[in-house]
Design a protein around this motif. Sequence first.
Motif, mmCIF file in Angstrom:
data_model
loop_
_atom_site.group_PDB
_atom_site.id
_atom_site.type_symbol
_atom_site.label_atom_id
_atom_site.label_comp_id
_atom_site.label_asym_id
_atom_site.label_seq_id
_atom_site.Cartn_x
_atom_site.Cartn_y
_atom_site.Cartn_z
ATOM 1 N N GLY A 28 0.781 -1.230 0.000
ATOM 2 C CA GLY A 28 0.000 0.000 0.000
ATOM 3 C C GLY A 28 0.815 1.284 0.000
ATOM 4 N N LYS A 29 2.143 1.180 -0.052
ATOM 5 C CA LYS A 29 3.007 2.371 0.012
ATOM 6 C C LYS A 29 3.644 2.650 -1.333
ATOM 7 N N THR A 30 4.047 3.911 -1.523
ATOM 8 C CA THR A 30 4.783 4.323 -2.709
ATOM 9 C C THR A 30 6.105 4.929 -2.262
ATOM 10 N N LEU A 31 7.187 4.375 -2.776
ATOM 11 C CA LEU A 31 8.543 4.818 -2.423
ATOM 12 C C LEU A 31 9.432 4.706 -3.651
ATOM 13 N N THR A 32 10.547 5.418 -3.653
ATOM 14 C CA THR A 32 11.514 5.247 -4.735
ATOM 15 C C THR A 32 12.314 3.969 -4.484
ATOM 16 N N VAL A 33 12.950 3.487 -5.534
ATOM 17 C CA VAL A 33 13.804 2.303 -5.409
ATOM 18 C C VAL A 33 14.850 2.526 -4.323
ATOM 19 N N LYS A 34 15.479 3.694 -4.317
ATOM 20 C CA LYS A 34 16.535 3.990 -3.333
ATOM 21 C C LYS A 34 15.973 4.030 -1.916
ATOM 22 N N GLU A 35 14.785 4.592 -1.738
ATOM 23 C CA GLU A 35 14.161 4.615 -0.406
ATOM 24 C C GLU A 35 13.875 3.196 0.082
ATOM 25 N N ILE A 36 13.397 2.349 -0.814
ATOM 26 C CA ILE A 36 13.121 0.957 -0.451
ATOM 27 C C ILE A 36 14.411 0.291 0.014
ATOM 28 N N PHE A 37 15.465 0.444 -0.772
ATOM 29 C CA PHE A 37 16.750 -0.154 -0.416
ATOM 30 C C PHE A 37 17.256 0.375 0.922
ATOM 31 N N ASP A 38 17.235 1.691 1.089
ATOM 32 C CA ASP A 38 17.753 2.299 2.318
ATOM 33 C C ASP A 38 16.990 1.843 3.556
ATOM 34 N N MET A 39 15.693 1.633 3.423
ATOM 35 C CA MET A 39 14.865 1.247 4.567
ATOM 36 C C MET A 39 14.937 -0.251 4.871
#
Length: 98
Positions: A28-39
């Motif tokens: 249900g979330k929208t994030l950038t590829v980099k945000e996904i990786f960082d988190m």
Amino acid sequence: MNVQLSLLSLYERPLDALGKELIDEFKGKTLTVKEIFDMHHIWKPFTLANYKEALRRLEEDGLILADPPSEKRRLRKGVRTMGDTVKITFLNQNGCSS
């Protein structure tokens, strides 16, 4: 001994397992590829390239939406690119993005 390779061997199909983890965590979330990786990557045996490949597979399977979509991204060696700034929307179980 390469610790990253030994940790990857714990997964039967590592990138499929990574994709499932991402769907479960970011539903249900929208994030950038980099945000996904960082988190998500801390204490995980996966590289940014692994995350991008797992996300490409999820997009092909219709489990996420990417902006821009694959057909608008460049091809490199016959594979669609997945840049750090591509926005990924993880669909809910009913196939909706919200």
